[in-house]
Design an enzyme around this catalytic site. Structure first.
Site, PDB file in Angstrom:
ATOM      1  N   CYS A  64       0.820  -1.219   0.000  1.00  0.00           N
ATOM      2  CA  CYS A  64       0.000   0.000   0.000  1.00  0.00           C
ATOM      3  C   CYS A  64       0.848   1.261   0.000  1.00  0.00           C
ATOM      4  CB  CYS A  64      -0.924  -0.011   1.209  1.00  0.00           C
ATOM      5  SG  CYS A  64       0.002  -0.092   2.755  1.00  0.00           S
ATOM      6  N   GLU A  70      -2.594   2.982  13.890  1.00  0.00           N
ATOM      7  CA  GLU A  70      -2.178   1.829  14.692  1.00  0.00           C
ATOM      8  C   GLU A  70      -0.658   1.904  14.828  1.00  0.00           C
ATOM      9  OE1 GLU A  70      -4.205  -1.911  14.269  1.00  0.00           O
ATOM     10  OE2 GLU A  70      -5.878  -1.011  13.197  1.00  0.00           O
TER      11      GLU A  70
HETATM   12  P1  NAD Z   1     -10.031  -5.793  -0.257  1.00  0.00           P
HETATM   13  O1  NAD Z   1     -10.646  -4.572   0.330  1.00  0.00           O
HETATM   14  O2  NAD Z   1     -10.583  -6.309  -1.526  1.00  0.00           O
HETATM   15  O3  NAD Z   1     -10.105  -7.012   0.770  1.00  0.00           O
HETATM   16  C1  NAD Z   1      -9.554  -6.934   2.050  1.00  0.00           C
HETATM   17  C2  NAD Z   1     -10.309  -7.873   2.969  1.00  0.00           C
HETATM   18  O4  NAD Z   1     -11.646  -7.423   3.107  1.00  0.00           O
HETATM   19  C3  NAD Z   1     -10.389  -9.303   2.476  1.00  0.00           C
HETATM   20  O5  NAD Z   1     -10.230 -10.163   3.582  1.00  0.00           O
HETATM   21  C4  NAD Z   1     -11.804  -9.385   1.906  1.00  0.00           C
HETATM   22  O6  NAD Z   1     -12.338 -10.680   1.937  1.00  0.00           O
HETATM   23  C5  NAD Z   1     -12.546  -8.485   2.869  1.00  0.00           C
HETATM   24  N1  NAD Z   1     -13.780  -7.878   2.339  1.00  0.00           N
HETATM   25  C6  NAD Z   1     -14.044  -7.499   1.069  1.00  0.00           C
HETATM   26  N2  NAD Z   1     -15.287  -6.935   0.997  1.00  0.00           N
HETATM   27  C7  NAD Z   1     -15.796  -6.954   2.246  1.00  0.00           C
HETATM   28  C8  NAD Z   1     -17.026  -6.541   2.821  1.00  0.00           C
HETATM   29  N3  NAD Z   1     -17.985  -5.942   2.086  1.00  0.00           N
HETATM   30  N4  NAD Z   1     -17.231  -6.726   4.143  1.00  0.00           N
HETATM   31  C9  NAD Z   1     -16.265  -7.291   4.904  1.00  0.00           C
HETATM   32  N5  NAD Z   1     -15.091  -7.734   4.422  1.00  0.00           N
HETATM   33  C10 NAD Z   1     -14.841  -7.557   3.109  1.00  0.00           C
HETATM   34  O7  NAD Z   1      -8.479  -5.478  -0.377  1.00  0.00           O
HETATM   35  P2  NAD Z   1      -7.357  -6.410  -0.994  1.00  0.00           P
HETATM   36  O8  NAD Z   1      -7.565  -6.455  -2.476  1.00  0.00           O
HETATM   37  O9  NAD Z   1      -7.281  -7.674  -0.229  1.00  0.00           O
HETATM   38  O10 NAD Z   1      -6.031  -5.577  -0.660  1.00  0.00           O
HETATM   39  C11 NAD Z   1      -5.508  -4.589  -1.475  1.00  0.00           C
HETATM   40  C12 NAD Z   1      -5.927  -3.215  -0.981  1.00  0.00           C
HETATM   41  O11 NAD Z   1      -5.557  -3.074   0.379  1.00  0.00           O
HETATM   42  C13 NAD Z   1      -5.223  -2.077  -1.701  1.00  0.00           C
HETATM   43  O12 NAD Z   1      -6.144  -1.034  -1.896  1.00  0.00           O
HETATM   44  C14 NAD Z   1      -4.156  -1.634  -0.710  1.00  0.00           C
HETATM   45  O13 NAD Z   1      -3.729  -0.308  -0.850  1.00  0.00           O
HETATM   46  C15 NAD Z   1      -4.875  -1.843   0.583  1.00  0.00           C
HETATM   47  N6  NAD Z   1      -3.927  -1.989   1.692  1.00  0.00           N
HETATM   48  C16 NAD Z   1      -3.792  -0.979   2.588  1.00  0.00           C
HETATM   49  C17 NAD Z   1      -2.873  -1.078   3.631  1.00  0.00           C
HETATM   50  C18 NAD Z   1      -2.653   0.024   4.620  1.00  0.00           C
HETATM   51  O14 NAD Z   1      -1.989  -0.215   5.623  1.00  0.00           O
HETATM   52  N7  NAD Z   1      -3.163   1.212   4.409  1.00  0.00           N
HETATM   53  C19 NAD Z   1      -2.120  -2.234   3.763  1.00  0.00           C
HETATM   54  C20 NAD Z   1      -2.282  -3.251   2.822  1.00  0.00           C
HETATM   55  C21 NAD Z   1      -3.203  -3.125   1.800  1.00  0.00           C
HETATM   56  O1  6OD Z   2       4.506  -2.202   8.316  1.00  0.00           O
HETATM   57  C1  6OD Z   2       3.353  -2.167   8.733  1.00  0.00           C
HETATM   58  O2  6OD Z   2       3.059  -2.197   9.940  1.00  0.00           O
HETATM   59  C2  6OD Z   2       2.257  -2.049   7.781  1.00  0.00           C
HETATM   60  N1  6OD Z   2       1.020  -1.902   8.309  1.00  0.00           N
HETATM   61  C3  6OD Z   2       2.503  -2.116   6.461  1.00  0.00           C
HETATM   62  C4  6OD Z   2       1.511  -1.995   5.475  1.00  0.00           C
HETATM   63  C5  6OD Z   2       1.819  -2.200   4.198  1.00  0.00           C
HETATM   64  C6  6OD Z   2       0.823  -2.136   3.190  1.00  0.00           C
HETATM   65  O3  6OD Z   2       0.756  -2.848   2.224  1.00  0.00           O
END
Ligand code: NAD
Ligand code: 6OD
Length: 489
Positions: free
Chosen positions: A286, A465
């Protein structure tokens, strides 16, 4: 064929509804995942409340810290199993999984074990003008049963990043990993079982979002708080569900992160950093930089150098220690990324590197690979320059002044991370502070101290967090005020 089952009230539970777990390297199916039903999720939440009413609810912070250390040691002991599960689910290179994902999975438990033992609480002596005196102190209590929903990109790291502080604070959890990456979470449940985490304190349910375990967790009336990492759009859906019971939420969401590169930077160090910031985990972090702004005098040199490095990246089998980049997580996600490449072409972009699918002449041609890609020439409001792509790709644009670079970097509804490269210390501080983001790195990227606040502004999240910020989210604080004399307040 492996089977990934649910773990509810200290027992493994099968489901008649199962779905396939694919290896993104070659598309092969290597595991069956048991999808939790609505009744399973309800049982998991009930088990959590029963644990809180029982022995788990009576544990001291010190006892919970010992349990968290045991979990961390349990992950270390099974390092190779975790590594294999992570690589099978994601296809990410061993070089990354063995140095980032798996060690961080264990570190998350150690850090929050350390913190909960010494967590400071408020204490105020109050003296009112009329003479009344009181002692105020704060008591930290668990929120209850916390619903944890995590994504697929750093599966163990992000799952444990929430599970560890939630347990440290004495909550019970019902946790759902992404449907794409159920492996390491299932191994973690095995470790919890082995080290004797009381039944019901940690529950694992598998499944999807809407109409499945994700939605069953977030809409359940007896879930006391929800913590979620994933797409901003999913965050909106979860927020609607949480509104019903006015549940506390913590959201870590998407990003369209900027890098700002000044001509006075240490070029070689910056280039290494930017290769990492754009291509680590195939761009599926992310925090990755998808928008790169470069001071005009350095722009041609940087474009050429990054394109050369992109073309040299080694895309290979994850178990080869020399592999630098793996595939994307799924066929669906690859299609999304490739559609953005098509869109970039339609929007008039120049491709400086990549832009297609690599061909290997072996089983990997059935996998979900894309080439490391660099584009240029788009206006700042082009869709490829404003929407999160989440692949091994960035857009590079030149800038002329510091103020212009800041304004363009901040012109986004996201606000997760920024990376700034300069040898001018004053400028580094100034620009880092001016970024409307949760995380600003100067001359580095994804350098983490787990005690620091982590989260995003705007569409990138709600709350922070990390360190004390996690402890505060996962705790209910009660202020106790004791009057210590007879004066009327
Ligand atoms: P996603 O939102 O599609 O899914 C994440 C989780 O949510 C999965 O476990 C999925 O099953 C669940 N989910 C989906 N729809 C839901 C609903 N309506 N109700 C409850 N649960 C639901 O995301 P992804 O494709 O798994 O991950 C990629 C995305 O995550 C990217 O946008 C990335 O930027 C973001 N991300 C953010 C961070 C951060 O720390 N800010 C970290 C990692 C990933
Ligand atoms: O390093 C972490 O604690 C953290 N939350 C990383 C998130 C990465 C996103 O893809």
């Amino acid at each position: 064929m492996k089977h990934y089952r649910n773990y509810i009230q200290g027992e493994w539970r099968e489901s008649s509804r199962r779905f396939d777990d694919h290896n993104p390297v070659d598309g092969s199916v290597f595991a069956q995942v048991h999808e939790a039903s609505q009744a399973d999720v309800g049982d998991a939440i009930r088990a959590g409340h029963a644990a809180l009413a029982g022995a788990w609810g009576r544990t001291t912070p010190g006892e919970r810290a010992e349990m968290l250390y045991a979990i961390a040691n349990g992950i270390d002991k099974r390092h190779d199993d975790f590594l294999a599960a992570e690589m099978a689910d994601t296809g990410k290179p061993l070089a990354m999984a063995s140095t980032i994902d798996i060690p961080r999975g264990a570190a998350n438990f150690r850090v929050f074990a350390d913190l909960i033992k010494t967590a400071p609480l408020d204490c105020f002596r109050t003296d009112l003008p009329g003479g009344a005196r009181a002692l105020n102190y704060t008591v930290r209590k668990p929120l209850g049963v916390v619903g944890i929903i995590s994504p697929w990109n750093l599966p163990l790291l992000l799952f444990t990043w929430k599970v560890a502080p939630a347990l440290a604070c004495g909550n019970a959890v019902v946790a759902k990993p992404s449907e794409e990456t159920p492996g390491t979470a299932t191994l973690l449940a095995e470790v919890m079982h082995e080290v004797g985490v009381p039944a019901g304190a940690f529950n694992l349910v598998h499944g999807f979002g809407p109409g499945s375990a994700g939605e069953f967790i977030t809409t359940h009336p007896d879930i006391n708080a929800i913590t979620f990492t994933g797409e901003s759009r999913t965050g909106s859906a979860i927020m609607r569900a949480a509104a019903e019971g006015v549940k506390p939420i913590s959201f870590e969401l998407g990003g369209k992160n900027a890098a700002i590169i000044f001509a006075d930077c240490d070029f070689d160090r910056m280039l290494d950093g930017m290769v990492r910031a754009v291509f680590l985990n195939s761009g599926q972090v992310c925090l990755c930089s998808e928008r790169v702004y470069v001071e005009r005098s350095l722009y041609p040199r940087f474009c050429e150098a990054l394109a050369e490095r992109a073309a040299q990246l080694r895309l290979d089998w994850p178990s080869d220690p020399a592999t630098q980049m793996g595939p994307l997580i799924s066929a669906e996600h690859r299609n999304k990324v490739l559609k953005y490449f098509d869109l970039a072409r339609e929007e008039g972009a120049r491709f400086l590197a990549g832009g297609g699918v690599p061909r290997f002449g072996d089983a990997r041609d059935q996998g979900y690979w894309v080439e490391p890609t660099i584009i240029a020439g788009l206006p700042d409001d082009a869709r490829c320059a404003t929407e999160e792509i989440f692949g091994p790709v960035c857009h590079i644009a030149p800038f002329d002044t510091e103020a212009e670079a800041i304004a363009r970097a901040n012109a986004t509804r996201y606000g997760l991370a920024a990376t700034i490269w300069t040898s001018n210390l004053e400028r580094g501080h100034r620009v880092a502070e001016a970024m409307r983001v949760g995380l600003s790195w100067v001359n580095s990227w994804f350098l983490r101290d787990l005690r620091t606040p982590f989260g995003g502004a705007g569409l990138s999240g709600i709350g922070r967090e990390g360190g004390q910020h996690s402890l505060n989210f996962y705790s209910e604080l009660t202020n106790v005020c004791i009057q210590i004399n007879q004066e009327t307040p």
